[in-house]
Scaffold this active site. Sequence first.
Site, mmCIF file in Angstrom:
data_model
loop_
_atom_site.group_PDB
_atom_site.id
_atom_site.type_symbol
_atom_site.label_atom_id
_atom_site.label_comp_id
_atom_site.label_asym_id
_atom_site.label_seq_id
_atom_site.Cartn_x
_atom_site.Cartn_y
_atom_site.Cartn_z
ATOM 1 N N ASN A 163 18.742 20.685 -9.322
ATOM 2 C CA ASN A 163 19.609 21.486 -8.452
ATOM 3 C C ASN A 163 21.102 21.439 -8.761
ATOM 4 O OD1 ASN A 163 17.575 22.429 -6.363
ATOM 5 N ND2 ASN A 163 17.239 20.214 -6.299
ATOM 6 N N ASP A 175 4.235 3.667 -11.641
ATOM 7 C CA ASP A 175 5.315 4.287 -12.415
ATOM 8 C C ASP A 175 5.452 3.657 -13.797
ATOM 9 O OD1 ASP A 175 5.958 6.023 -10.416
ATOM 10 O OD2 ASP A 175 8.043 5.409 -10.230
ATOM 11 N N ASP A 203 24.888 11.152 -1.980
ATOM 12 C CA ASP A 203 24.297 12.487 -2.047
ATOM 13 C C ASP A 203 25.161 13.341 -2.981
ATOM 14 O OD1 ASP A 203 23.557 15.197 -1.570
ATOM 15 O OD2 ASP A 203 22.796 14.663 0.410
ATOM 16 N N GLY A 240 17.489 11.584 -9.624
ATOM 17 C CA GLY A 240 17.458 11.638 -8.169
ATOM 18 C C GLY A 240 18.360 10.537 -7.648
ATOM 19 N N GLU A 247 5.326 14.627 -8.424
ATOM 20 C CA GLU A 247 4.632 13.348 -8.502
ATOM 21 C C GLU A 247 3.351 13.350 -7.683
ATOM 22 O OE1 GLU A 247 8.077 10.025 -9.125
ATOM 23 O OE2 GLU A 247 8.161 11.180 -7.269
ATOM 24 N N GLY A 286 18.697 16.671 -11.026
ATOM 25 C CA GLY A 286 18.366 17.385 -12.261
ATOM 26 C C GLY A 286 17.943 18.818 -12.032
ATOM 27 N N GLY A 316 15.759 15.642 -7.913
ATOM 28 C CA GLY A 316 16.722 16.299 -7.025
ATOM 29 C C GLY A 316 18.006 16.759 -7.674
#
Length: 530
Positions: free
Chosen positions: A461, A271, A408, A335, A516, A459, A457
């Site tokens: 949704n 990364d 979440d 995320g 990824e 970004g 995730g």
Amino acid sequence: QNYKKNTEYKAMEVSKVKTVFVFNTGSSSVKISLLSLLPLLDPIAGDNEESAAVAPAASALATPIRILTAHAQRLGTAKSSTLITFSSTFINSIISENLLENDENEEEIGGEESQNVVHHHHHHHHRHGLKLSSRLSSSTQTTKKTNIKTNINGKNSHTEYHHDDNETQTHIVEVKRPFMTHDIAIEIIINEINKYNSHLLSGVVAVGHRVVHGGAKFTDAVDVNGDDGESIIKAIENVSHLAPLHNPANLIGIQIGRELFKDIPQIAVFDTAFHSTIPMFAYTYPIPKEYAEHQIRKYGFHGTSVKYVSHIATRKLQQHFKDGRKPKIIIAHLGNGASVTAVKDGKSTDTTMEFTPLSGVMMGTRSGSIDPTIVTFAADHLSKSPEEVISDLNRKSGLFSISNGDNDMRCIERRATSGDEDAELALTMFVYILAKHIAAMVVACGGSVDALVFTAGIGENSAFVRKKTVEALGAVLGNVVIDEKINMENGRYTDGIISRNDGDGSPFIIVIPTDEELSICQECRRFIDL
């Protein structure tokens, strides 16, 4: 014979289809993909318009296509689960007829405490008019479910087998088991793959691994199964304390990969590598020089995702620019871990995560950047060691702490909508801190940007987070306006663009799904002979 007509297809045995097996282990998740490296179909072109139209579609499959994808999430919690999606259309098309005993195979599954249940794999041969994408869709028209109680390593789990009838004929397996660890999740995924078809892994020619922290040593992908493999693994271990939620999990994937596939390349993709282009004035800390001798500096993370998304964004934006220039882009990877990166001329110029993945914006369980003296102050006043305080900042902070128990974003948004004050505060803080960091990345881009991209995730949704963040930035982004309806659809029908751009020079706001695993697969291709 039923589909020959004007175009013939030659099915290849699965062992002859070269594939890449990708491990993407996160702090609380495991993603595994099996991607093909060769075209699925070998068209024998006819001399009419219909066959000529099919050939380009078949050649397009030279782009890696997912044979399967697996996602284990919420690991270490009571809600941990694994979802495995097989593209049964693809699989049945590459397995020659002699490998398929029946169109409907019956298999008996049981455990010490389970009731034996027969479940069915429905194999459909659709070699004509294939509709495949690089990311498998889990949408279905009709679904048959079989619920199975099973016992894995002495621990109970609940398994649901979904048989989905849609155009791509996906077959879905879901395993729900409390408190799954990374290694157990990987074991379950491998077992389910072999259970579905024992030939699927026979064509693997390389294994790709996401590694979060490579330090200053690794600025490119490396083969951990080569002559220097042990020293590479040791070097990854030596910087694991800088990414305690990630590198140990990444090393688990490497260990299992080397055991499963002993004699093929095992490619570690870092990364941190994409951020090796950050200039010295941006990665150097204003601290005594002796600290730098110990490689204390900004490294940056989420580079594998940012590299992939920036390439996609550049292609989209160049359709709108007539001068052929490379756009200046800010990418918000949001995320459970989150970061913001400035990309100029296709290269990272600055990013919000720094020495470790703990810094930068507010995250799921991580605090993001705070005053460093808090560590010693808290240690003194709470009777904790500095290491315990750092652990709290990594595992018990961010959205989790402010919302009082949730990391979440979907749950937090639902709670906030119902008037939950803790959830409302968590959302407000997340958006405010995110917008501040995006504004800083405008400077890193040279004072103006062509696009702000949301990915990962949250970004991809959360229409709420996108809308509120852009509103908070105001004039920093030229007072660009997001289209409410398109934003709620996550830009699904507008090529990801969710802003109203009327030639006023305001930046585009774009939603781009990250991938990824595909990016890692592409890195693996450099190490193998096709």
